[in-house]
Scaffold this motif. Structure first.
Motif, mmCIF file in Angstrom:
data_model
loop_
_atom_site.group_PDB
_atom_site.id
_atom_site.type_symbol
_atom_site.label_atom_id
_atom_site.label_comp_id
_atom_site.label_asym_id
_atom_site.label_seq_id
_atom_site.Cartn_x
_atom_site.Cartn_y
_atom_site.Cartn_z
ATOM 1 N N VAL A 263 0.835 -1.203 0.000
ATOM 2 C CA VAL A 263 0.000 0.000 0.000
ATOM 3 C C VAL A 263 0.870 1.254 0.000
ATOM 4 O O VAL A 263 0.619 2.213 -0.755
ATOM 5 C CB VAL A 263 -0.947 0.003 1.217
ATOM 6 N N LEU A 264 1.924 1.257 0.810
ATOM 7 C CA LEU A 264 2.807 2.420 0.873
ATOM 8 C C LEU A 264 3.579 2.615 -0.429
ATOM 9 O O LEU A 264 3.785 3.749 -0.872
ATOM 10 C CB LEU A 264 3.786 2.270 2.049
ATOM 11 N N ILE A 266 2.570 1.776 -3.471
ATOM 12 C CA ILE A 266 1.623 2.330 -4.444
ATOM 13 C C ILE A 266 1.363 3.802 -4.160
ATOM 14 O O ILE A 266 1.372 4.650 -5.065
ATOM 15 C CB ILE A 266 0.313 1.528 -4.423
ATOM 16 N N LEU A 267 1.127 4.130 -2.884
ATOM 17 C CA LEU A 267 0.815 5.508 -2.497
ATOM 18 C C LEU A 267 1.966 6.453 -2.824
ATOM 19 O O LEU A 267 1.765 7.502 -3.461
ATOM 20 C CB LEU A 267 0.490 5.560 -1.006
ATOM 21 N N TYR A 268 3.176 6.081 -2.426
ATOM 22 C CA TYR A 268 4.306 6.993 -2.608
ATOM 23 C C TYR A 268 4.804 7.010 -4.048
ATOM 24 O O TYR A 268 5.383 8.013 -4.479
ATOM 25 C CB TYR A 268 5.428 6.645 -1.632
ATOM 26 N N PHE A 270 2.733 6.982 -6.519
ATOM 27 C CA PHE A 270 1.799 7.959 -7.092
ATOM 28 C C PHE A 270 2.186 9.381 -6.689
ATOM 29 O O PHE A 270 2.184 10.296 -7.527
ATOM 30 C CB PHE A 270 0.374 7.653 -6.638
ATOM 31 N N ILE A 271 2.519 9.582 -5.422
ATOM 32 C CA ILE A 271 2.862 10.930 -4.947
ATOM 33 C C ILE A 271 4.082 11.474 -5.677
ATOM 34 O O ILE A 271 4.089 12.624 -6.131
ATOM 35 C CB ILE A 271 3.112 10.913 -3.427
ATOM 36 N N THR A 275 2.044 13.932 -8.625
ATOM 37 C CA THR A 275 1.557 15.098 -7.890
ATOM 38 C C THR A 275 2.536 16.258 -8.015
ATOM 39 O O THR A 275 3.720 16.068 -8.293
ATOM 40 C CB THR A 275 1.350 14.775 -6.398
ATOM 41 N N ASN A 308 7.826 13.434 6.799
ATOM 42 C CA ASN A 308 7.367 12.168 6.226
ATOM 43 C C ASN A 308 8.307 11.027 6.574
ATOM 44 O O ASN A 308 7.872 9.918 6.886
ATOM 45 C CB ASN A 308 7.247 12.311 4.712
#
Length: 451
Positions: A263-264, A266-268, A270-271, A275, A308
């Motif tokens: 999950v982390l 995928i999240l990071y 994307f970030i 972004t 972070n």
């Protein structure tokens, strides 16, 4: 603007150029995937050397359980290093958070969900403290986090009185738990296989989406057979890995810590890739002065990147304590070195501006399977440390030598797509500053007016 004209030279390259696209596109090189190739070679060598133990379900589960917290640290560390900083405090922050969370449950009667929230809050507070010194006061991150390493290591020993503090079994699920079994007549873990099917489905969707985007923009795309081969290979690897995790010893499956890691990632990913904040990280890391002059608030980026990192260190610390079933005074020792090594092996540049989350995970897996394989063959701790040091030195040294010889930088190739994407961004979406491999230009208070 697209064109139907074909380059005769490109046509003559024929199949070789198309085959190379399987490994990353027409403008990339097979050398871009040298680190991934190294991981595959290491796994194959130890698989043969250990008579099949390396890729056994039990060993793969152990690798995820034992190294998930280091890989989580690597996710945050790559962002710090892209910025041109370094964080030496992550092991101590993880240990400090671990003892507070353990004490909260053992002595203050916190329920474990509230204890997890407390641990995250501790990470936010520590990150804000260190981010303040780096971003506002202007103290180099190396000094700030070196001080933090000493402060929070001492804090761990002070709060815990240099003794271990146990945690309840329910909390242990996040570090030693597995996807549950369903009441279905199958001899494998259904949820693990469903997870694998989701991963394989995403590979297919992503490739289709990519080709549609390329067609819409009028850019060149690989032949259909290249996409088919890539999808089959990647989806096959995911499904095969899912099957291995799903068919381990009874009571085990894909670890919960592995779910948190995925999950982390995928999240990071994307970030950092999709972004404005992620683009600012690369822009400041590539050329701080140019990024600041283009409107990027570099000190704000410094602050949140350091915060972070501490939050992820707290998460890693809680996962480790949950797996160990107790918090102790030696928790976190040397973790910062493993995380930094994973990032540099995974393709980050010492000068900043270059690196990827996925590359750092691959670098961490190189270290994980190297450690694991040497342990399986009975190598001593001294030999393991020597080999890890040589691998780190070789990984960075080869890239430096490659650049000096005028060849494409392996590290640079890892971020080639990132640079191209930044160069094509509209001005209202992000500053027109693309990350480069140049040395990071310092932005101290006397050099630039704070924004």
């Amino acid at each position: 603007m697209s064109t139907t004209a074909k380059d005769p030279a490109a046509q003559k390259k024929g199949g070789l150029s198309d085959i190379r696209k399987i490994f990353g596109g027409g403008q990339s090189s097979l050398r871009q995937f040298g680190i991934l190739g190294s991981l595959i070679v290491i796994i194959v060598i130890f698989q043969i050397w250990t008579n099949g133990l390396t890729l056994s379900p039990t060993n793969l589960i152990n690798v995820v359980n034992q190294y998930s917290y280091i890989l989580i640290l690597a996710i945050g560390m790559v962002m710090v290093i892209i910025m041109g900083h370094i964080d030496l405090s992550v092991g101590s922050v993880a240990a400090f958070t671990g003892i507070i969370v353990a004490k909260s449950m053992a002595e203050w009667n916190f329920p474990w969900p509230l204890a997890i929230l407390l641990g995250i809050a501790v990470g936010v507070a520590i990150g804000a403290w260190q981010g303040f010194w780096v971003a506002v006061i202007g103290v180099p991150a190396f000094i700030v986090t070196l001080a933090g390493m000493l402060i929070f290591r001492g804090g761990n020993q002070f709060i815990g009185q240099s003794t271990t503090t146990p945690v309840p079994q329910e909390f242990g699920m996040i570090g030693a738990g597995y996807l549950p079994e369903l009441a279905l007549p199958f001899n494998f873990n259904v949820l693990t296989m469903l997870l694998g099917l989701v991963g394989a489905g995403w590979i297919v969707w992503n490739e289709i989406h990519l080709r549609r985007q390329q067609k819409k923009m009028g850019s060149d795309s690989a032949p259909v057979w290249v996409s088919v081969v890539k999808v089959i290979v990647l989806a096959g690897v995911i499904l095969w890995a899912a099957w291995l995790f799903a068919t381990g010893r009874p009571g085990t499956s894909f670890p919960i810590s592995g779910i948190i890691l995925v999950v982390l990632v995928i999240l990071y990913s994307f970030i950092t890739r999709n972004t404005i904040f992620g683009r600012h990280i690369y822009a400041v890391g590539g050329n701080r002065l140019a990024a600041t002059l283009s409107g990027v608030k570099d000190r704000r980026v410094d602050f949140f990147v350091m915060m972070n990192m501490s939050v992820l260190a707290s998460v890693a610390g809680m996962i480790y304590v949950a797996r160990a079933t107790a918090s102790g005074p030696q928790d976190g020792n040397g973790w910062e070195l493993d995380a930094i090594a994973a990032v540099f092996i995974g393709g980050a540049a010492v000068s900043g501006g270059i690196g990827t989350v996925i590359g750092s995970i691959v670098g961490g897996l190189v270290m994980a399977f190297l450690n694991n394989g040497l342990q399986l063959i009975g190598a001593g701790a001294d030999v393991v440390q020597i080999i890890k040091g040589l691998v780190l030195l070789l990984a960075v040294g080869v890239d430096v030598w490659s650049k000096r010889q005028g060849r494409p930088s392996i590290l640079g190739l890892w971020s080639g797509r990132r640079k191209a994407r930044l160069e094509t961004q509209a001005p209202d979406e992000a500053p027109t500053v693309a990350p480069t491999g140049q040395a990071n230009v310092s932005s101290l208070p006397e050099d630039l007016t704070r924004r």
